[in-house]
Design a protein around this motif. Structure first.
Motif, PDB file in Angstrom:
ATOM      1  N   LEU A 223       1.783  -9.001 -37.889  1.00 55.34           N
ATOM      2  CA  LEU A 223       2.272  -9.172 -36.532  1.00 55.34           C
ATOM      3  C   LEU A 223       2.156  -7.876 -35.733  1.00 55.34           C
ATOM      4  O   LEU A 223       3.035  -7.509 -34.956  1.00 55.34           O
ATOM      5  CB  LEU A 223       3.708  -9.689 -36.543  1.00 55.34           C
ATOM      6  CG  LEU A 223       3.829 -11.140 -37.025  1.00 55.34           C
ATOM      7  CD1 LEU A 223       5.260 -11.511 -37.323  1.00 55.34           C
ATOM      8  CD2 LEU A 223       3.234 -12.101 -35.992  1.00 55.34           C
ATOM      9  N   ALA A 224       1.059  -7.177 -35.946  1.00 57.53           N
ATOM     10  CA  ALA A 224       0.736  -5.987 -35.168  1.00 57.53           C
ATOM     11  C   ALA A 224      -0.767  -5.767 -35.252  1.00 57.53           C
ATOM     12  O   ALA A 224      -1.364  -5.976 -36.307  1.00 57.53           O
ATOM     13  CB  ALA A 224       1.482  -4.761 -35.700  1.00 57.53           C
TER      14      ALA A 224
ATOM     15  N   MET B 244       7.519 -19.019 -31.499  1.00 58.22           N
ATOM     16  CA  MET B 244       7.799 -17.805 -32.265  1.00 58.22           C
ATOM     17  C   MET B 244       7.946 -18.102 -33.748  1.00 58.22           C
ATOM     18  O   MET B 244       7.362 -17.428 -34.603  1.00 58.22           O
ATOM     19  CB  MET B 244       9.094 -17.132 -31.775  1.00 58.22           C
ATOM     20  CG  MET B 244       8.986 -16.268 -30.566  1.00 58.22           C
ATOM     21  SD  MET B 244      10.426 -15.156 -30.422  1.00 58.22           S
ATOM     22  CE  MET B 244      11.805 -16.299 -30.468  1.00 58.22           C
ATOM     23  N   TYR B 245       8.744 -19.114 -34.053  1.00 56.86           N
ATOM     24  CA  TYR B 245       8.995 -19.418 -35.457  1.00 56.86           C
ATOM     25  C   TYR B 245       7.750 -19.973 -36.143  1.00 56.86           C
ATOM     26  O   TYR B 245       7.506 -19.698 -37.327  1.00 56.86           O
ATOM     27  CB  TYR B 245      10.185 -20.368 -35.594  1.00 56.86           C
ATOM     28  CG  TYR B 245      11.492 -19.615 -35.547  1.00 56.86           C
ATOM     29  CD1 TYR B 245      12.040 -19.054 -36.695  1.00 56.86           C
ATOM     30  CD2 TYR B 245      12.161 -19.426 -34.345  1.00 56.86           C
ATOM     31  CE1 TYR B 245      13.217 -18.337 -36.657  1.00 56.86           C
ATOM     32  CE2 TYR B 245      13.342 -18.711 -34.294  1.00 56.86           C
ATOM     33  CZ  TYR B 245      13.868 -18.163 -35.450  1.00 56.86           C
ATOM     34  OH  TYR B 245      15.045 -17.437 -35.400  1.00 56.86           O
ATOM     35  N   ALA B 246       6.946 -20.721 -35.415  1.00 58.04           N
ATOM     36  CA  ALA B 246       5.691 -21.206 -36.008  1.00 58.04           C
ATOM     37  C   ALA B 246       4.781 -20.039 -36.369  1.00 58.04           C
ATOM     38  O   ALA B 246       4.168 -20.015 -37.444  1.00 58.04           O
ATOM     39  CB  ALA B 246       4.989 -22.149 -35.034  1.00 58.04           C
ATOM     40  N   VAL B 247       4.701 -19.042 -35.487  1.00 54.98           N
ATOM     41  CA  VAL B 247       3.859 -17.879 -35.752  1.00 54.98           C
ATOM     42  C   VAL B 247       4.390 -17.083 -36.939  1.00 54.98           C
ATOM     43  O   VAL B 247       3.630 -16.703 -37.846  1.00 54.98           O
ATOM     44  CB  VAL B 247       3.776 -16.979 -34.501  1.00 54.98           C
ATOM     45  CG1 VAL B 247       3.090 -15.652 -34.844  1.00 54.98           C
ATOM     46  CG2 VAL B 247       3.032 -17.683 -33.383  1.00 54.98           C
TER      47      VAL B 247
ATOM     48  N   LEU C 187       4.052 -19.565 -23.280  1.00 55.56           N
ATOM     49  CA  LEU C 187       4.383 -20.922 -23.723  1.00 55.56           C
ATOM     50  C   LEU C 187       3.144 -21.783 -23.963  1.00 55.56           C
ATOM     51  O   LEU C 187       3.262 -22.976 -24.224  1.00 55.56           O
ATOM     52  CB  LEU C 187       5.272 -21.626 -22.685  1.00 55.56           C
ATOM     53  CG  LEU C 187       6.541 -20.886 -22.247  1.00 55.56           C
ATOM     54  CD1 LEU C 187       7.324 -21.732 -21.248  1.00 55.56           C
ATOM     55  CD2 LEU C 187       7.415 -20.548 -23.446  1.00 55.56           C
ATOM     56  N   GLU C 188       1.955 -21.195 -23.902  1.00 55.71           N
ATOM     57  CA  GLU C 188       0.734 -21.985 -23.920  1.00 55.71           C
ATOM     58  C   GLU C 188       0.470 -22.675 -25.250  1.00 55.71           C
ATOM     59  O   GLU C 188       0.182 -23.867 -25.300  1.00 55.71           O
ATOM     60  CB  GLU C 188      -0.464 -21.090 -23.571  1.00 55.71           C
ATOM     61  CG  GLU C 188      -0.505 -20.648 -22.125  1.00 55.71           C
ATOM     62  CD  GLU C 188      -1.686 -19.725 -21.851  1.00 55.71           C
ATOM     63  OE1 GLU C 188      -2.555 -19.582 -22.755  1.00 55.71           O
ATOM     64  OE2 GLU C 188      -1.750 -19.150 -20.751  1.00 55.71           O
ATOM     65  N   SER C 189       0.520 -21.915 -26.349  1.00 53.06           N
ATOM     66  CA  SER C 189       0.112 -22.453 -27.645  1.00 53.06           C
ATOM     67  C   SER C 189       0.554 -21.501 -28.741  1.00 53.06           C
ATOM     68  O   SER C 189       0.931 -20.355 -28.480  1.00 53.06           O
ATOM     69  CB  SER C 189      -1.413 -22.613 -27.713  1.00 53.06           C
ATOM     70  OG  SER C 189      -2.041 -21.342 -27.635  1.00 53.06           O
TER      71      SER C 189
ATOM     72  N   ARG D  92       0.847 -16.039 -30.873  1.00 53.87           N
ATOM     73  CA  ARG D  92       0.521 -15.066 -31.929  1.00 53.87           C
ATOM     74  C   ARG D  92      -0.146 -13.835 -31.322  1.00 53.87           C
ATOM     75  O   ARG D  92       0.188 -12.692 -31.681  1.00 53.87           O
ATOM     76  CB  ARG D  92      -0.406 -15.700 -32.959  1.00 53.87           C
ATOM     77  CG  ARG D  92      -0.762 -14.746 -34.114  1.00 53.87           C
ATOM     78  CD  ARG D  92      -1.821 -15.332 -35.041  1.00 53.87           C
ATOM     79  NE  ARG D  92      -1.400 -16.615 -35.594  1.00 53.87           N
ATOM     80  CZ  ARG D  92      -1.918 -17.791 -35.240  1.00 53.87           C
ATOM     81  NH1 ARG D  92      -2.882 -17.845 -34.322  1.00 53.87           N
ATOM     82  NH2 ARG D  92      -1.484 -18.898 -35.795  1.00 53.87           N
ATOM     83  N   GLU D  93      -1.076 -14.045 -30.399  1.00 55.89           N
ATOM     84  CA  GLU D  93      -1.763 -12.916 -29.768  1.00 55.89           C
ATOM     85  C   GLU D  93      -0.765 -12.036 -29.013  1.00 55.89           C
ATOM     86  O   GLU D  93      -0.782 -10.803 -29.133  1.00 55.89           O
ATOM     87  CB  GLU D  93      -2.829 -13.444 -28.814  1.00 55.89           C
ATOM     88  CG  GLU D  93      -3.620 -12.350 -28.120  1.00 55.89           C
ATOM     89  CD  GLU D  93      -4.646 -12.921 -27.147  1.00 55.89           C
ATOM     90  OE1 GLU D  93      -5.772 -12.394 -27.113  1.00 55.89           O
ATOM     91  OE2 GLU D  93      -4.318 -13.894 -26.414  1.00 55.89           O
ATOM     92  N   LEU D  94       0.109 -12.663 -28.249  1.00 52.64           N
ATOM     93  CA  LEU D  94       1.092 -11.906 -27.484  1.00 52.64           C
ATOM     94  C   LEU D  94       2.044 -11.155 -28.399  1.00 52.64           C
ATOM     95  O   LEU D  94       2.322  -9.955 -28.191  1.00 52.64           O
ATOM     96  CB  LEU D  94       1.876 -12.852 -26.568  1.00 52.64           C
ATOM     97  CG  LEU D  94       3.025 -12.218 -25.765  1.00 52.64           C
ATOM     98  CD1 LEU D  94       2.501 -11.130 -24.845  1.00 52.64           C
ATOM     99  CD2 LEU D  94       3.759 -13.289 -24.970  1.00 52.64           C
TER     100      LEU D  94
END
Length: 479
Positions: free
Chosen positions: A275-276, A348-351, A404-406, A411-413
């Protein structure tokens, strides 16, 4: 440039009121007029104070009597809507919390009031203060004054906009994952996330303790247009308070002649972590521009990789999201949150679950143990490099609603926000500031320092501010 009162710095305003060159009532009236003129465009404020002018007249009476006054006597200020003010609701961006009336004022705000600051209103934040944008169904969208189509940052987006547009010279914010630093950089102002324990903090319903993540990672701090005002704001807010047992007396540590040249580690690569990761070229360029300015001023700047920062960022997600779930915040978000914040939490939790898997209690304890080692690694590194120069984010301010897109976009953000999540895990201070103007919102950087060495960051921040072409306050652009 015109010399309207709302353009003045907090330092100049306080000095002029003390010396009776201008009245607090005049200054506060100018601030309220600027609020009315800009808020219809920016929606920075969710609440306007109805007693600000009365408080200003009281401040003028004290000046006339010759009373001893504080360093912010009569200075208009803004407080954030997620922080308790006695007798007022603390909605935290949630409509269902509008009846949550605070029994006492938070310690950091008490310090500002005791210093003579006059709040003209309370600034917007996203629901539960957990988005990097300031959008909610009830309180609306707070718009970046440079580019109304992109985020002003979050969660102190309203505070940053209030400062950038000249409503106030000094605003209160708080930061657990970039909520001071990111809005400051995105709106072209400056904001300090102090060392944990420097400013007293107590965020809790009556009879409850403060959540562990807030104790370990959360801070209160000021946002301003100039580093000088930021220094003034922090000096007022810092120090022990019996309501926060973790707050400590502060020694002011500043670089001396023996510390020159100050070594700066410029980091755009946090290593390969779930996550970085590396950001975009334009944000890296902003970091290198700031680095060149520091080098020109005599700092010794070196571009390095520091994988411990990427690990710290990933630990933030393991630790904080686990606590949010176990402590009941996720359930509360789905009970009373609006559609946007529910969607944000789901993404967030999915990522995180895809990136690091399910976190057991044993994993959680092990992550806290690992945190201690990572903190040591960074502290040892900073023995040579007392300042780290990082991006404000790995991407420019993103379009409103873009978080909120996907799952893929989330994940990218989240990966690009590693500078905002890494620093809280380390417990050290970070200064967010705008650097380079663009056709839209500014690009910014973070300066990160050793514990209780905020003054090192202020001095480096002044170098960058002096060379930047960004000028605030500004008139907000309409959508």
């Amino acid at each position: 440039m015109s010399d309207e009162l709302w353009r003045w710095s907090a330092e100049r305003t306080a000095r002029s009121i003390r010396e009776k060159e201008v009245s607090a009532a005049e200054v506060v009236a100018a601030s309220l007029a600027r609020l009315e003129a800009t808020n219809e465009v920016t929606n920075a404020f969710g609440e306007v104070a109805d007693d600000a002018l009365a408080a200003a007249k009281g401040a003028d009476a004290a000046t006339t009597r010759g009373d001893a006054v504080g360093p912010l006597h009569g200075v208009p200020t803004a407080f954030k809507l997620n922080t308790p003010v006695a007798g007022r609701p603390t909605p935290d961006g949630v409509a269902a919390y509008l009846d949550n009336i605070a029994a006492e004022t938070a310690p950091a705000l008490t310090r500002l009031l005791d210093a003579g600051a006059i709040p003209v209103g309370r600034t917007n934040c996203p629901p539960f203060s957990t988005r990097w944008t300031t959008e909610s169904e009830h309180f609306g969208i707070t718009r970046n004054p440079w580019d109304p189509a992109v985020t002003p940052g979050g969660s102190s987006g309203g505070a940053a906009v209030a400062v950038a547009t000249g409503v106030v010279a000094l605003a209160h914010g708080n930061d657990i994952a970039g909520s001071i630093r990111y809005p400051s950089a995105s709106c072209g102002v400056v904001g300090i996330r102090p060392t944990v324990g420097r400013v007293p903090l107590w965020h809790s319903p009556p009879g409850w303790g403060v959540p562990l993540a807030v104790q370990q990672f959360g801070v209160e701090g000021p946002l301003a247009r100039t580093v000088a005002d930021l220094r003034l704001g922090l000096s007022v807010m810092e120090g022990p308070d019996p309501r926060d047992p973790m707050a400590v007396p502060v020694r002011h540590l500043a670089p001396g002649p023996e510390d020159r040249p100050v070594c700066v580690a410029m980091v755009t690569d946090p290593g390969d972590h779930p996550l970085a990761g590396r950001g975009r070229r334009e944000t890296d360029d902003a970091v290198r521009t700031a680095g060149a300015w520091l080098a020109d001023a005599g700092y010794e700047v070196e571009e390095v990789e520091l994988p411990a920062l990427g690990e710290a960022a990933t630990l933030w997600w393991r630790l904080v999201l686990t606590e949010f779930r176990v402590g009941g915040l996720v359930a509360e978000v789905h009970r009373v949150g609006d559609a946007g914040i529910r969607r944000f939490y789901d993404l967030m939790y999915a990522v995180v679950e895809e990136a690091v898997g399910e976190v057991s209690f044993a994993d959680y304890v092990a992550a806290y143990q690992r945190r201690a080692l990572v903190r040591r690694q960074v502290a040892e590194f900073m023995a040579r490099y007392p300042i780290l120069l990082l991006p404000a984010s790995g991407e420019p301010p993103f379009p409103l609603g873009g978080d909120l897109e996907s799952v893929e976009r989330a994940r990218e953000l989240m990966t690009h926000q590693w500078p905002n999540t890494a620093v809280p895990v380390l417990g050290i201070p970070g200064l967010g500031l705008g650097v380079t103007p663009t056709e839209g919102a500014p690009l910014g950087v973070q300066l990160v320092g050793r514990a209780f060495e905020e003054e090192w960051l202020f001095q480096a921040g002044e170098v960058i501010q002096q060379r930047s072409a960004l000028t605030v306050p500004i008139d907000p652009r309409r959508p």
